[in-house]
Design a protein around this motif. Sequence first.
Motif, PDB file in Angstrom:
ATOM      1  N   GLU B 192       0.772  -1.192   0.143  1.00  0.00           N
ATOM      2  CA  GLU B 192       0.025  -0.064   0.056  1.00  0.00           C
ATOM      3  C   GLU B 192       0.980   1.082  -0.118  1.00  0.00           C
ATOM      4  OE1 GLU B 192      -3.512   2.232   2.616  1.00  0.00           O
ATOM      5  OE2 GLU B 192      -2.793  -0.108   3.123  1.00  0.00           O
ATOM      6  N   LEU B 193       0.329   2.196  -0.857  1.00  0.00           N
ATOM      7  CA  LEU B 193       1.331   3.439  -0.891  1.00  0.00           C
ATOM      8  C   LEU B 193       0.975   4.287   0.221  1.00  0.00           C
ATOM      9  CD1 LEU B 193       1.333   4.388  -4.645  1.00  0.00           C
ATOM     10  CD2 LEU B 193       2.937   2.998  -3.545  1.00  0.00           C
ATOM     11  N   GLY B 194       1.833   5.231   0.914  1.00  0.00           N
ATOM     12  CA  GLY B 194       1.176   6.073   2.030  1.00  0.00           C
ATOM     13  C   GLY B 194       1.548   5.436   3.213  1.00  0.00           C
ATOM     14  N   LYS B 195       2.227   4.121   3.228  1.00  0.00           N
ATOM     15  CA  LYS B 195       2.363   3.586   4.693  1.00  0.00           C
ATOM     16  C   LYS B 195       3.928   3.321   4.831  1.00  0.00           C
ATOM     17  CE  LYS B 195      -1.609   2.101   6.103  1.00  0.00           C
ATOM     18  NZ  LYS B 195      -2.364   3.376   6.643  1.00  0.00           N
ATOM     19  N   ALA B 196       4.094   3.837   5.988  1.00  0.00           N
ATOM     20  CA  ALA B 196       5.601   3.543   6.518  1.00  0.00           C
ATOM     21  C   ALA B 196       5.668   2.288   7.240  1.00  0.00           C
ATOM     22  CB  ALA B 196       5.921   4.722   7.642  1.00  0.00           C
ATOM     23  N   GLU B 197       6.799   1.648   7.101  1.00  0.00           N
ATOM     24  CA  GLU B 197       7.216   0.384   7.736  1.00  0.00           C
ATOM     25  C   GLU B 197       8.026   0.410   9.092  1.00  0.00           C
ATOM     26  OE1 GLU B 197       8.405  -4.179   6.470  1.00  0.00           O
ATOM     27  OE2 GLU B 197       9.274  -2.498   5.344  1.00  0.00           O
ATOM     28  N   ILE B 198       7.427  -0.229   9.992  1.00  0.00           N
ATOM     29  CA  ILE B 198       8.576  -0.307  11.228  1.00  0.00           C
ATOM     30  C   ILE B 198       9.284  -1.539  11.056  1.00  0.00           C
ATOM     31  CG2 ILE B 198       8.656  -0.799  13.753  1.00  0.00           C
ATOM     32  CD1 ILE B 198       6.034   0.790  13.780  1.00  0.00           C
ATOM     33  N   VAL B 199      10.370  -1.281  10.690  1.00  0.00           N
ATOM     34  CA  VAL B 199      11.541  -2.328  10.275  1.00  0.00           C
ATOM     35  C   VAL B 199      12.044  -3.217  11.465  1.00  0.00           C
ATOM     36  CG1 VAL B 199      13.854  -2.785   9.146  1.00  0.00           C
ATOM     37  CG2 VAL B 199      12.028  -0.941   8.251  1.00  0.00           C
ATOM     38  N   GLY B 202      11.551  -1.135  18.729  1.00  0.00           N
ATOM     39  CA  GLY B 202      12.582  -0.734  19.899  1.00  0.00           C
ATOM     40  C   GLY B 202      11.773   0.138  20.891  1.00  0.00           C
ATOM     41  N   LYS B 203      12.505   0.544  21.942  1.00  0.00           N
ATOM     42  CA  LYS B 203      11.702   1.341  23.040  1.00  0.00           C
ATOM     43  C   LYS B 203      12.493   2.579  23.203  1.00  0.00           C
ATOM     44  CE  LYS B 203      13.764  -1.520  27.080  1.00  0.00           C
ATOM     45  NZ  LYS B 203      15.093  -1.187  26.560  1.00  0.00           N
ATOM     46  N   ASP B 204      13.657   2.789  22.859  1.00  0.00           N
ATOM     47  CA  ASP B 204      14.381   3.915  23.271  1.00  0.00           C
ATOM     48  C   ASP B 204      14.460   4.995  22.555  1.00  0.00           C
ATOM     49  OD1 ASP B 204      15.427   2.212  25.521  1.00  0.00           O
ATOM     50  OD2 ASP B 204      17.178   1.683  24.617  1.00  0.00           O
ATOM     51  N   ILE B 205      14.490   4.923  21.159  1.00  0.00           N
ATOM     52  CA  ILE B 205      14.283   6.002  20.198  1.00  0.00           C
ATOM     53  C   ILE B 205      14.144   5.469  18.932  1.00  0.00           C
ATOM     54  CG2 ILE B 205      16.830   5.621  19.740  1.00  0.00           C
ATOM     55  CD1 ILE B 205      17.306   8.720  19.597  1.00  0.00           C
ATOM     56  N   THR B 206      13.372   6.598  18.218  1.00  0.00           N
ATOM     57  CA  THR B 206      12.783   6.481  16.921  1.00  0.00           C
ATOM     58  C   THR B 206      13.867   6.862  15.915  1.00  0.00           C
ATOM     59  OG1 THR B 206      10.518   6.656  17.612  1.00  0.00           O
ATOM     60  CG2 THR B 206      10.896   6.800  15.297  1.00  0.00           C
ATOM     61  N   LEU B 207      14.173   6.000  14.860  1.00  0.00           N
ATOM     62  CA  LEU B 207      15.142   6.431  13.781  1.00  0.00           C
ATOM     63  C   LEU B 207      14.353   6.479  12.620  1.00  0.00           C
ATOM     64  CD1 LEU B 207      17.993   7.207  12.930  1.00  0.00           C
ATOM     65  CD2 LEU B 207      18.496   4.839  12.816  1.00  0.00           C
ATOM     66  N   ILE B 208      14.122   7.456  11.832  1.00  0.00           N
ATOM     67  CA  ILE B 208      13.456   7.562  10.558  1.00  0.00           C
ATOM     68  C   ILE B 208      14.264   7.722   9.530  1.00  0.00           C
ATOM     69  CG2 ILE B 208      11.343   8.816   9.454  1.00  0.00           C
ATOM     70  CD1 ILE B 208      10.425   9.730  12.264  1.00  0.00           C
ATOM     71  N   PRO B 216      23.065   2.677   6.132  1.00  0.00           N
ATOM     72  CA  PRO B 216      23.761   3.181   7.023  1.00  0.00           C
ATOM     73  C   PRO B 216      23.030   3.109   8.563  1.00  0.00           C
ATOM     74  CG  PRO B 216      23.566   5.096   5.509  1.00  0.00           C
ATOM     75  CD  PRO B 216      23.266   3.770   5.085  1.00  0.00           C
ATOM     76  N   CYS B 217      21.769   3.277   8.326  1.00  0.00           N
ATOM     77  CA  CYS B 217      20.981   3.615   9.374  1.00  0.00           C
ATOM     78  C   CYS B 217      20.850   1.932  10.253  1.00  0.00           C
ATOM     79  CB  CYS B 217      19.371   3.941   9.378  1.00  0.00           C
ATOM     80  SG  CYS B 217      19.412   5.732   9.093  1.00  0.00           S
ATOM     81  N   LYS B 218      20.579   1.184   9.493  1.00  0.00           N
ATOM     82  CA  LYS B 218      20.592  -0.398   9.789  1.00  0.00           C
ATOM     83  C   LYS B 218      21.784  -0.854  10.429  1.00  0.00           C
ATOM     84  CE  LYS B 218      17.196  -2.987   6.996  1.00  0.00           C
ATOM     85  NZ  LYS B 218      16.971  -3.756   5.908  1.00  0.00           N
ATOM     86  N   GLU B 219      23.016  -0.598   9.981  1.00  0.00           N
ATOM     87  CA  GLU B 219      24.232  -0.508  10.704  1.00  0.00           C
ATOM     88  C   GLU B 219      24.486   0.081  11.923  1.00  0.00           C
ATOM     89  OE1 GLU B 219      28.090   0.812   8.458  1.00  0.00           O
ATOM     90  OE2 GLU B 219      27.053  -0.008   6.735  1.00  0.00           O
ATOM     91  N   LEU B 237      10.471   5.030   5.839  1.00  0.00           N
ATOM     92  CA  LEU B 237       9.191   5.905   5.449  1.00  0.00           C
ATOM     93  C   LEU B 237       8.601   5.456   4.058  1.00  0.00           C
ATOM     94  CD1 LEU B 237       8.111   8.439   6.506  1.00  0.00           C
ATOM     95  CD2 LEU B 237       9.454   9.794   5.205  1.00  0.00           C
ATOM     96  N   LEU B 238       9.309   4.999   3.249  1.00  0.00           N
ATOM     97  CA  LEU B 238       8.933   4.506   2.085  1.00  0.00           C
ATOM     98  C   LEU B 238       7.762   5.237   1.095  1.00  0.00           C
ATOM     99  CD1 LEU B 238       7.633   0.777   3.206  1.00  0.00           C
ATOM    100  CD2 LEU B 238       9.704   1.432   1.882  1.00  0.00           C
ATOM    101  N   THR B 239       6.888   6.002   1.296  1.00  0.00           N
ATOM    102  CA  THR B 239       6.296   6.692   0.846  1.00  0.00           C
ATOM    103  C   THR B 239       6.601   8.317   1.362  1.00  0.00           C
ATOM    104  OG1 THR B 239       4.437   5.229   0.221  1.00  0.00           O
ATOM    105  CG2 THR B 239       3.979   7.689  -0.162  1.00  0.00           C
ATOM    106  N   ILE B 240       6.995   9.380   0.740  1.00  0.00           N
ATOM    107  CA  ILE B 240       7.327  10.424   1.356  1.00  0.00           C
ATOM    108  C   ILE B 240       6.117  11.264   1.056  1.00  0.00           C
ATOM    109  CG2 ILE B 240       8.854  12.652   1.045  1.00  0.00           C
ATOM    110  CD1 ILE B 240      10.375   9.945   1.265  1.00  0.00           C
ATOM    111  N   SER B 241       5.206  11.211   0.218  1.00  0.00           N
ATOM    112  CA  SER B 241       4.098  11.930  -0.052  1.00  0.00           C
ATOM    113  C   SER B 241       2.728  11.029  -0.492  1.00  0.00           C
ATOM    114  CB  SER B 241       4.266  13.316  -0.743  1.00  0.00           C
ATOM    115  OG  SER B 241       3.164  14.011  -0.761  1.00  0.00           O
ATOM    116  N   PRO B 242       2.005  11.041  -0.084  1.00  0.00           N
ATOM    117  CA  PRO B 242       1.197  11.535   1.397  1.00  0.00           C
ATOM    118  C   PRO B 242       2.118  10.760   2.480  1.00  0.00           C
ATOM    119  CG  PRO B 242      -0.316  10.096   0.345  1.00  0.00           C
ATOM    120  CD  PRO B 242       0.966  10.040  -0.713  1.00  0.00           C
TER     121      PRO B 242
END
Lengths: 387, 327
Positions: B192-199, B202-208, B216-219, B237-242
């Motif tokens: 589905e377009l317009g949906k971000a995915e929680i890859v 985690g509980k401490d911090i959100t990295l988007i 590099p984020c996964k590393e 994020l997968l879809t930037i807009s919307p």
Amino acid sequence: MAAQNQNDKKTTSSEEVLSPNTPSSMNLSPIDLGQIEVLQILNEHGEVDKGLEPKLTDEILLNTYRAMVLGRAFDSRMMTMQRQGRMGTFAPNFGQEACIIGQVTSLTKDDWFAPSYRSFGAQIMRGWPLEHLMRLWAGFHDGFPPPKDVNDLPFSIVIGSHVLPAVGIGMGMNYKKKKDCVVVNYGDGASSQGAVSEALNFAAVYKAPVVFVCENNGWAISTPTKKQSANQTFAAHGIAHGIPCIRVDGNDILAMMCATKEATNRARNGEGPTLIEAITYRMSLHTTADDPTVYRNEDEVKVWEARCPIKRFETYLTNKGLLDISSIQKTHESCEEEVIVARDKFYGMDPADPTEIFDHLYESVPKELQLQREEYLRRLRDKGIDQ
Amino acid sequence: MSKLTMVEALNLAMDQEMARDKNVCLMGEDIGVNGGVFRTTKDLQKTHGEERVMDTPLAECGIVGTAVGMAVYGVRPVVEIQFSGFTMQAFDQIEQNMARLRNRTRGKYTVPMVLRTPYGGGIRAVEHHSESREAYWAHTPGLKVVVPSGPRNARALLAASIRDNDPVIFYEPKAVYRAFREEVPEEPETMELGKAEIVREGKDITLITYGAMMRPCKEAVLDLAEDHNIDVELIDLLTISPMDTETLAESVQKTGHCVIVNEGQRNCGVAAEIIARLNEAAFDCLEAPIKRITGFDVPFPYFQIEEHFLPESEEIVSAVKETLDWQ
């Protein structure tokens, strides 16, 4: 492989080395602009060239005549309404009726028309109700979509921006193996736009069934054609792109109808695009926000008054016995009445709906726009606007 | 299931969509016989013919403008612009027609087309070949902007974009094109377009992040877990807009901390937009200012020094630690 073969040959012609994927003969002769055909059937005195006179039925001739008169009546009324503060800024068609209407007379319902903004005479002929066009120029969103069953693009505002999509529609017709065609018009000013050159090229490469009508009306707001282009023959753009082209007296309705008919026939037969340069003149303002006395000499306008497309067609139809003083007057009166009826209908229409601005952007309104809509509706409520 | 690169996965999506719907066609420079400069459309002309896989003249504005007309007429063009830097030539047609024809005609005409283009740095390309200007398109009402990060989601998102009735800018992270392989199912798959995915939860911090910056984020997420005992929630994020503001806000409401990574320029960029949205939706849950790591506000540098310009995992690790240590 080809390069390998050439290397093997003892004698390789320079053309083959320069351009290995084109035929071996290279035509080095210059383009002769004098070869561009010129067409006038009805001269400015209304005299017809018997050898070129088309065989059109009386009904077609009289309908076309009425469309021209109606176009001008609409123009005058719009000008009055604008000066009364009851119409938005609009672009008059005054003096270009033959050119504008002649380019759509051979189109069917399945064909497409992609107009620039100075085209309401043609839009009326294509089936746009007059009050719908008034709505459009008066700033209502619902004036923009073409009426049901009318295959027109909404007119373009950014100069020349509609010409590529018009070619794309033609390419779509080829893709879907249809035998229909597209007429697209633009002006001498738009000819300077890169996108228009790209459109001519794509149409030629894909043999798109497109008729380009370049309305050379002498002026792009205040810029005369001599400042617009070093080459004053805009039809020559066709030669540059390998498109058959012709210069037509754009104030001669018969010439416009015949040239367009031939071009649409070519398009329908799979022979590709044609470029028609229609020589005409913008008798009136660029738009109602313009004052031409700042930049052009009124003597020039007087010369063109004598070339009026409606008067010369009236002379021709009178000589043919299809019109007389009384029927001319009746036609003008009935057109004026039709415009007044439309005007009153337009005045009676609903006010603009401010709540619908989010509804048509996407197939379904995304969440973030739904939230913005709620915010906007709160703003309207705060201003006391009923919804 | 077979292991495909992103290029192969995109090719699979186009091949299957063309087989499914005869109105789907491809347009672009060198996409036919040559299969595209990145070979993304390899062999598709052989399979589907020259009329459906069209080698176009070299004119980006012309390609997009004619594709708009085709789409209005009921064809579904998938356009390839060789490099995202060259989409600037087509800005005119994207803004004037592709994005707004539906709105101009109050829905009478639609523009169901996809503009695919490789974006971003990291492949030692010449000038004008490494831009990340997704913010332009997200700023343009009427477009959808999609950026996959790996072979499987690239395939599913491209198929969904082709089926979508709205115009889509499909930004392909070319640094990922052949970087790794992933299992991609043979049978058609969409997302589905317009949906971000929680890859990763985690509980401490959100990295988007999104696109090429996912690597590099996964590393960084692994380093943070192993070396610093920090549990990161990673969102693609997968879809930037919307934009899927809800998923982002819910995550930050849970973690109270957030770092955003995007490769494009900072000024008015995607990270800036996310920060503004989180201010509106999760301000009372934030325990520290949101940090962003982005490209700098200069033209993308020439390739001898591009590695210093692109965000790297060490920098992301530091930013996460600084955000968590903030007081």
